[in-house]
Design a protein around this motif. Structure first.
Motif: not given
Ligand SMILES: Cc1cc2nc3c(=O)[nH]c(=O)nc-3n(C[C@H](O)[C@H](O)[C@H](O)COP(=O)(O)O)c2cc1C
Length: 369
Positions: A21-27, A34-35, A167-175, A202-204
């Motif tokens: 039910v959540l938008p993918q970027s929120v999920a 991190a990492g 911490g670097t959260r790659r999912r958020d950067l990707r989205n 590339g940004e969050s």
């Protein structure tokens, strides 16, 4: 809205339903770490290292699940961890989790970055409330939030110490994770509460905001100053070793939360469950010791309690419940944890949370060094 899973639904099912039910970027924001997300995985795996050693014929029928958290009595030793921007998953946001915790007999930690203002959240509370702070460069803002929380009736402050930077959260950067309209850090004044626009992948937004506001030079003296200047007890969140726990107690903290921030900060950090024994040994009765990270079942709560945690906090499962069915689903989740904990205590013959000696066996010893 998706159907609310039945009371017996496992947390995994709740997660799957929420993610649908959540938008993918929120999920991704909720579930991510991190990492390489190693610590995120280890947080869960750590509980699997322990087996329970039951006692039989002890006559335990109605075990006592209650405890106190800095003097507040709670009927459930599972509290709500601070989590930013809860309106991302439900329009009532932090009001809903706080209401649910009260109905379930649990304590709530309201995040500094709540999307409902701290004075309004307290209107939904029927249980104890603590308020979480990040170490910000603008010390006046931190001091002012501490005063506001005290005036509003919060019972403790939680200083999150494991986020000098994010911490670097790659999912958020990707989205290219961005906050949607209507979800803002409403407790903060404009000068630190403006979340930058995100320019795509590339940004969050969360990372940009933390970069602009968090202060890596915030140190032990600052903690001591915070403890001096507030009438509220202070709890330090994000401690993973004995020396930091001792230092926190020396500086005036009355509690520590052993936590890896749910694997969202330092990847490869030791999982909190394995850090817990050395922290308990280091601070003994000088400080109350709590734990969060990976708590998903009643037996997890029992294992943490047997290793010395006074209570545990749970994070993501509450957000998944909120996404699926608002406050009612969050109450169901906490009630399920209560039921599982009670069952585990009856089946291991333990009458209360201070009666857990000899309960655990290590399946393997490979974390010991
Ligand atoms: C979406 C999300 C937002 C979070 N925001 C905060 C925060 O603002 N402050 C904080 O101290 N911890 C924050 N945390 C970490 C939690 O307080 C807690 O340490 C962690 O979620 C516990 O692990 P669990 O999710 O496995 O229960 C957040 C966690 C999640 C999942």
């Amino acid at each position: 809205m998706a159907p609310v899973p039945s009371h017996s639904a496992v947390v995994d099912e709740l997660e799957r339903t929420a993610e649908a039910v959540l938008p993918q970027s929120v999920a991704d924001f909720v579930r991510g770490g991190a990492g390489d997300e190693l610590t995120l995985g280890w947080e869960r795996e750590a509980f699997g290292e322990y087996a329970l050693r039951p006692l039989v014929l002890g006559g335990v029928d109605r075990p006592d699940l209650s405890t106190t958290m800095l003097g507040s009595r709670v009927s459930l030793p599972v509290a709500v961890a601070p989590m930013a921007y809860q309106r991302l998953v439900h329009p009532a946001g932090e009001r809903a989790t706080t209401e649910a915790a009260g109905r379930a007999g649990a304590l709530t930690v309201v995040p500094m970055l709540s999307s409902v203002c701290l004075e309004e959240v307290i209107g939904a509370a029927t249980g104890p409330l603590w308020f979480q702070l990040y170490p910000l460069r603008d010390r006046e803002v931190v001091a002012d939030l501490a005063r506001r929380a005290e005036r509003a009736g919060y019972q403790a402050l939680v200083l999150t110490a494991d986020a000098p930077r994010l911490g670097t959260r790659r999912r958020d950067l990707r989205n290219g994770f961005a906050l949607p309209p209507g979800v803002e850090p409403v407790n903060l004044p404009r000068r630190v509460g403006t979340v930058a626009e995100v320019d795509g992948a590339g940004e969050s937004a969360i990372a940009l905001h933390a970069e602009a506001t968090h202060d890596a030079t915030f140190g032990w003296e600052d903690l001591a100053r915070l403890c001096d200047r507030t009438a509220l007890p202070v709890v330090v969140k994000g401690v993973l070793c004995a020396e930091d726990a001792r230092r926190a107690a020396d500086m005036g903290a009355q509690g520590v939360i052993v936590s890896s921030h749910g694997g969202r900060q330092l990847d490869r950090a030791v999982p909190s469950l394995h850090a817990l024994p050395e922290v308990v040994e280091a601070v003994g009765d000088r400080c109350e010791v709590y734990l969060d990270g990976g708590v998903r079942h009643g037996t997890d709560v029992l294992i943490a309690a047997a290793l010395g945690a006074r209570a545990v906090f749970t994070g993501r499962p509450l957000l998944w419940a909120l996404a699926v069915g608002g406050a009612d689903a969050a109450v169901d989740l906490l009630a399920r944890l209560r039921g599982e904990l009670e069952e585990a205590m009856v089946l291991t013959g333990r009458a209360g949370l201070t009666d857990l000696d000899g309960l655990l066996r290590r399946r393997r010893k490979d974390w010991a060094c």
